[in-house]
Design a protein around this motif. Structure first.
Motif, mmCIF file in Angstrom:
data_model
loop_
_atom_site.group_PDB
_atom_site.id
_atom_site.type_symbol
_atom_site.label_atom_id
_atom_site.label_comp_id
_atom_site.label_asym_id
_atom_site.label_seq_id
_atom_site.Cartn_x
_atom_site.Cartn_y
_atom_site.Cartn_z
ATOM 1 N N CYS A 240 0.212 1.535 -9.036
ATOM 2 C CA CYS A 240 0.528 1.631 -10.463
ATOM 3 C C CYS A 240 0.378 3.065 -10.956
ATOM 4 O O CYS A 240 1.255 3.611 -11.620
ATOM 5 C CB CYS A 240 -0.373 0.696 -11.264
ATOM 6 N N ALA B 297 -5.435 -0.244 -5.203
ATOM 7 C CA ALA B 297 -4.507 0.417 -4.278
ATOM 8 C C ALA B 297 -3.837 1.641 -4.904
ATOM 9 O O ALA B 297 -3.362 2.515 -4.183
ATOM 10 C CB ALA B 297 -3.444 -0.576 -3.823
ATOM 11 N N GLY B 298 -3.769 1.693 -6.209
ATOM 12 C CA GLY B 298 -3.268 2.893 -6.885
ATOM 13 C C GLY B 298 -1.759 3.019 -6.971
ATOM 14 O O GLY B 298 -1.250 4.065 -7.371
ATOM 15 N N CYS C 203 2.751 -3.379 -6.904
ATOM 16 C CA CYS C 203 1.338 -3.794 -6.878
ATOM 17 C C CYS C 203 1.113 -4.832 -5.779
ATOM 18 O O CYS C 203 1.695 -5.910 -5.819
ATOM 19 C CB CYS C 203 0.934 -4.370 -8.234
ATOM 20 N N CYS D 221 -7.277 -6.933 -8.979
ATOM 21 C CA CYS D 221 -6.909 -5.560 -8.590
ATOM 22 C C CYS D 221 -7.761 -5.105 -7.413
ATOM 23 O O CYS D 221 -8.979 -5.275 -7.409
ATOM 24 C CB CYS D 221 -7.115 -4.619 -9.780
HETATM 25 S S1 SF4 Z 1 -1.220 -1.355 -7.983
HETATM 26 FE FE1 SF4 Z 1 -2.704 -0.936 -9.617
HETATM 27 S S2 SF4 Z 1 -3.152 -2.947 -10.490
HETATM 28 FE FE2 SF4 Z 1 -2.177 -3.311 -8.516
HETATM 29 S S3 SF4 Z 1 -3.899 -3.528 -7.084
HETATM 30 FE FE3 SF4 Z 1 -3.254 -1.388 -7.057
HETATM 31 S S4 SF4 Z 1 -4.566 -0.355 -8.534
HETATM 32 FE FE4 SF4 Z 1 -4.689 -2.551 -8.931
#
Ligand code: SF4
Length: 85
Positions: free
Chosen positions: A19, A16-17, A68, A13
């Motif tokens: 999710c 990046a946020g 993601c 992870c």
């Molecule tokens: S989308 Fe969520 S799980 Fe994927 S890298 Fe970003 S913070 Fe991590």
């Protein structure tokens, strides 16, 4: 109503946020810059966080998994084991 299993590999992870943007209920980026799968349990054998979700929460988690950038979220059908994403 079907049940699904979300698996999350914290190691990759990058915080990046994406999710969290799709499901604040299930995801939160913590102070260490890693996402937390809310209510998840750590499966030490697999090295992933695991959470069972209801079918109603599948679309948001699917979008989280698809969006993601590190591809560290997987979703399986609990009954059939089929990989959804
Ligand atoms: S989308 Fe969520 S799980 Fe994927 S890298 Fe970003 S913070 Fe991590």
């Amino acid at each position: 109503m079907g049940k699904y299993i979300v698996e999350y590999s914290e190691k990759g992870c990058i915080g990046a946020g994406v999710c969290e943007a799709f499901s604040e209920k299930d995801w939160k980026v913590g102070p260490n810059g890693k996402a937390v799968l809310n209510g998840g349990k750590f499966d030490a054998a697999k090295g992933v966080w695991v959470k069972e979700i209801d079918e109603k929460d599948l679309p948001a988690n699917r979008q989280a998994a698809e969006g993601c950038p590190s591809s560290v979220i997987r979703i399986f059908n609990k009954d059939t084991g089929e990989k959804i994403f």
